[in-house]
Design a protein around this motif. Sequence first.
Motif, PDB file in Angstrom:
ATOM      1  N   GLY A   1     -20.289  27.992  -9.165  1.00 52.73           N
ATOM      2  CA  GLY A   1     -18.898  27.793  -9.556  1.00 52.73           C
ATOM      3  C   GLY A   1     -18.748  26.879 -10.748  1.00 52.73           C
ATOM      4  N   GLU A   2     -19.548  25.812 -10.765  1.00 56.50           N
ATOM      5  CA  GLU A   2     -19.506  24.876 -11.896  1.00 56.50           C
ATOM      6  C   GLU A   2     -19.925  25.560 -13.195  1.00 56.50           C
ATOM      7  OE1 GLU A   2     -22.148  21.879 -10.513  1.00 56.50           O
ATOM      8  OE2 GLU A   2     -20.630  20.837  -9.297  1.00 56.50           O
ATOM      9  N   ILE A   3     -20.907  26.445 -13.101  1.00 54.75           N
ATOM     10  CA  ILE A   3     -21.399  27.155 -14.285  1.00 54.75           C
ATOM     11  C   ILE A   3     -20.329  28.084 -14.840  1.00 54.75           C
ATOM     12  CG2 ILE A   3     -23.042  28.889 -15.118  1.00 54.75           C
ATOM     13  CD1 ILE A   3     -25.075  27.699 -13.107  1.00 54.75           C
ATOM     14  N   ILE A   4     -19.743  28.912 -13.986  1.00 51.54           N
ATOM     15  CA  ILE A   4     -18.809  29.927 -14.486  1.00 51.54           C
ATOM     16  C   ILE A   4     -17.451  29.325 -14.851  1.00 51.54           C
ATOM     17  CG2 ILE A   4     -19.947  31.763 -13.192  1.00 51.54           C
ATOM     18  CD1 ILE A   4     -17.564  31.693 -11.239  1.00 51.54           C
TER      19      ILE A   4
ATOM     20  N   GLY B   1     -32.767  29.552   0.331  1.00 50.45           N
ATOM     21  CA  GLY B   1     -32.756  30.874  -0.281  1.00 50.45           C
ATOM     22  C   GLY B   1     -31.383  31.420  -0.595  1.00 50.45           C
ATOM     23  N   ASN B   2     -30.338  30.803  -0.044  1.00 48.30           N
ATOM     24  CA  ASN B   2     -28.981  31.257  -0.318  1.00 48.30           C
ATOM     25  C   ASN B   2     -28.514  30.790  -1.695  1.00 48.30           C
ATOM     26  OD1 ASN B   2     -27.936  32.664   2.152  1.00 48.30           O
ATOM     27  ND2 ASN B   2     -28.569  30.744   3.117  1.00 48.30           N
ATOM     28  N   ILE B   3     -27.473  31.440  -2.193  1.00 48.18           N
ATOM     29  CA  ILE B   3     -26.900  31.050  -3.474  1.00 48.18           C
ATOM     30  C   ILE B   3     -26.101  29.761  -3.308  1.00 48.18           C
ATOM     31  CG2 ILE B   3     -25.186  31.705  -5.229  1.00 48.18           C
ATOM     32  CD1 ILE B   3     -26.087  34.617  -4.805  1.00 48.18           C
ATOM     33  N   ASP B   4     -26.304  28.832  -4.220  1.00 48.71           N
ATOM     34  CA  ASP B   4     -25.542  27.577  -4.233  1.00 48.71           C
ATOM     35  C   ASP B   4     -24.187  27.873  -4.881  1.00 48.71           C
ATOM     36  OD1 ASP B   4     -24.438  25.081  -4.670  1.00 48.71           O
ATOM     37  OD2 ASP B   4     -26.335  24.141  -5.244  1.00 48.71           O
ATOM     38  N   ARG B   5     -23.189  28.150  -4.037  1.00 52.21           N
ATOM     39  CA  ARG B   5     -21.894  28.582  -4.547  1.00 52.21           C
ATOM     40  C   ARG B   5     -21.207  27.488  -5.371  1.00 52.21           C
ATOM     41  NH1 ARG B   5     -20.057  33.200  -2.149  1.00 52.21           N
ATOM     42  NH2 ARG B   5     -17.876  32.609  -2.446  1.00 52.21           N
ATOM     43  N   LYS B   6     -21.435  26.240  -4.980  1.00 53.03           N
ATOM     44  CA  LYS B   6     -20.831  25.135  -5.731  1.00 53.03           C
ATOM     45  C   LYS B   6     -21.424  25.061  -7.139  1.00 53.03           C
ATOM     46  CE  LYS B   6     -19.977  20.153  -5.647  1.00 53.03           C
ATOM     47  NZ  LYS B   6     -20.210  18.881  -4.919  1.00 53.03           N
TER      48      LYS B   6
END
Length: 205
Positions: free
Chosen positions: A70-73, A62-67
């Motif tokens: 990050g790849e998207i932005i 349920g947490n945000i996949d920060r990796k």
Amino acid sequence: MIIAGLTGGIASGKSTISRFLSAAGARVVDADKIAREVVEPGTPGYDAILAFFGRTIILPDGNIDRKRLGEIIFNDPDKKARLDAIVHPLVVERSAEMIAQITAETPNAVVIMDVPLLIEAGMARDLEEVIVVYVPETLQLERLMNRDGIDEPAAMARIRSQMPIEEKRKRATLVIDNSGTPDDSRRAALAVFQHLKQRSIKAAE
């Protein structure tokens, strides 16, 4: 009380210096930590990110996949701007709440605003001191490659995505050179803390 900003380039060792300052007695307001807290599941920040980016950036727990995010932005300035527009106001609001609490508890405190993009975000203008953790770009590159296990082009791309460390150094009121030994850096951080403490005491007189 005095409020100082702490910043540096990627792999400059800012987090290490932040810990040294905290150990010396500074009250650290960590923008990265706050940025994670304001997008935890159940928060308005989390809901806003989910609404814009969709469920592909959510991990099974349920947490945000920060990796993934990050790849998207990193490859889409418009989406990065949208993420910043969601997160930054929440970080500023929470930071202000923390500083108000510190002010009430410890009027003579040395407060360190630990913000990676302090100068780029225009936050440095409102602070009494701006501390830049400095290492030469060659050492920055070497440390980043070793830390993240990436090749030179990838590391350089990340370094180039930020304001050059030499430019940040020019805009500092205080510089901590973090290119030596840990003991050297600790002593430099302690000297900066003592300087800030004296300024805080004088301001209260």
